[in-house]
Design a protein around this motif. Structure first.
Motif, PDB file in Angstrom:
ATOM      1  N   LYS A  40       0.833  -1.197   0.000  1.00 37.57           N
ATOM      2  CA  LYS A  40       0.000   0.000   0.000  1.00 37.57           C
ATOM      3  C   LYS A  40       0.875   1.256   0.000  1.00 37.57           C
ATOM      4  O   LYS A  40       0.589   2.221  -0.698  1.00 37.57           O
ATOM      5  N   ARG A  43       2.895  10.064  -9.984  1.00 38.45           N
ATOM      6  CA  ARG A  43       2.086  10.280 -11.179  1.00 38.45           C
ATOM      7  C   ARG A  43       1.194  11.499 -11.057  1.00 38.45           C
ATOM      8  O   ARG A  43       0.554  11.901 -12.013  1.00 38.45           O
ATOM      9  N   ARG A  51       2.256   1.772  -3.483  1.00 37.78           N
ATOM     10  CA  ARG A  51       1.211   2.284  -4.374  1.00 37.78           C
ATOM     11  C   ARG A  51       0.979   3.765  -4.146  1.00 37.78           C
ATOM     12  O   ARG A  51       0.817   4.533  -5.091  1.00 37.78           O
ATOM     13  N   ARG A  52       0.960   4.186  -2.897  1.00 36.11           N
ATOM     14  CA  ARG A  52       0.774   5.613  -2.588  1.00 36.11           C
ATOM     15  C   ARG A  52       1.932   6.436  -3.143  1.00 36.11           C
ATOM     16  O   ARG A  52       1.722   7.530  -3.678  1.00 36.11           O
ATOM     17  N   THR A 112       3.786   5.681  -5.725  1.00 37.99           N
ATOM     18  CA  THR A 112       3.633   5.708  -7.188  1.00 37.99           C
ATOM     19  C   THR A 112       2.549   6.696  -7.588  1.00 37.99           C
ATOM     20  O   THR A 112       2.719   7.454  -8.534  1.00 37.99           O
ATOM     21  N   ASP A 113       1.422   6.720  -6.866  1.00 33.28           N
ATOM     22  CA  ASP A 113       0.355   7.659  -7.172  1.00 33.28           C
ATOM     23  C   ASP A 113       0.814   9.104  -6.997  1.00 33.28           C
ATOM     24  O   ASP A 113       0.464   9.973  -7.795  1.00 33.28           O
ATOM     25  N   ARG A 114       1.584   9.356  -5.951  1.00 35.23           N
ATOM     26  CA  ARG A 114       2.127  10.691  -5.746  1.00 35.23           C
ATOM     27  C   ARG A 114       3.035  11.112  -6.891  1.00 35.23           C
ATOM     28  O   ARG A 114       2.990  12.242  -7.358  1.00 35.23           O
ATOM     29  N   ARG A 159      -1.447  11.769  -8.887  1.00 36.17           N
ATOM     30  CA  ARG A 159      -2.818  11.378  -8.520  1.00 36.17           C
ATOM     31  C   ARG A 159      -2.981  11.361  -7.001  1.00 36.17           C
ATOM     32  O   ARG A 159      -3.526  10.438  -6.463  1.00 36.17           O
ATOM     33  N   VAL A 160      -2.568  12.341  -6.330  1.00 34.82           N
ATOM     34  CA  VAL A 160      -2.591  12.392  -4.880  1.00 34.82           C
ATOM     35  C   VAL A 160      -3.889  12.086  -4.275  1.00 34.82           C
ATOM     36  O   VAL A 160      -4.900  11.820  -4.572  1.00 34.82           O
TER      37      VAL A 160
END
Length: 121
Positions: free
Chosen positions: A108, A118, A111-112, A114-116, A120-121
């Motif tokens: 998790k 990209r 993933r967070r 990676t989202d940051r 996509r916060v």
């Protein structure tokens, strides 16, 4: 020849590798003719502006000549005026972190992160 299908023209001037890729881009809404989303069978005329989103960038071209069959690259270049912005330099393009093969699912926390990265916060 007064008009040509947009998927055929995009393929003929070498903006896509295959005609089926051109048709798929049209069906997905990635092709616009004069600001209007185009279906694969939409007709193209001389002077039309075509916007194509492919390979992570937007291509903006103006139709100067109609062709329906694929031709050599020098002839294809004469059929359009490319008004696309230059692609961003490789340093600016965000690179995604590459996971090692067989490393399993990301946690998790990973993933967070990676989202940051990209945005996509």
């Amino acid at each position: 020849m007064s008009t040509v299908r947009v998927d055929s023209w995009i393929w003929a001037v070498r903006l896509t590798k295959t005609r089926s890729q051109a048709a798929s881009a049209c069906r997905a809404g990635h092709v616009r003719i004069n600001g209007v989303t185009a279906k694969p069978a939409a007709q193209v005329a001389i002077g039309d502006e075509i916007r194509l989103r492919a390979a992570g960038r937007e291509r903006i071209v103006e139709v100067t000549r109609l062709i329906g069959k694929r031709v050599g690259a020098p002839v294809a270049a004469e059929c359009l005026i490319d008004r696309s912005p230059p692609p961003p330099p490789p340093e600016i393009r965000a690179t995604l972190p590459v996971r090692d093969r067989g490393a399993g699912r990301p946690t998790k926390r990973e993933r967070r992160d990676t989202d940051r990265l990209r945005g996509r916060v």
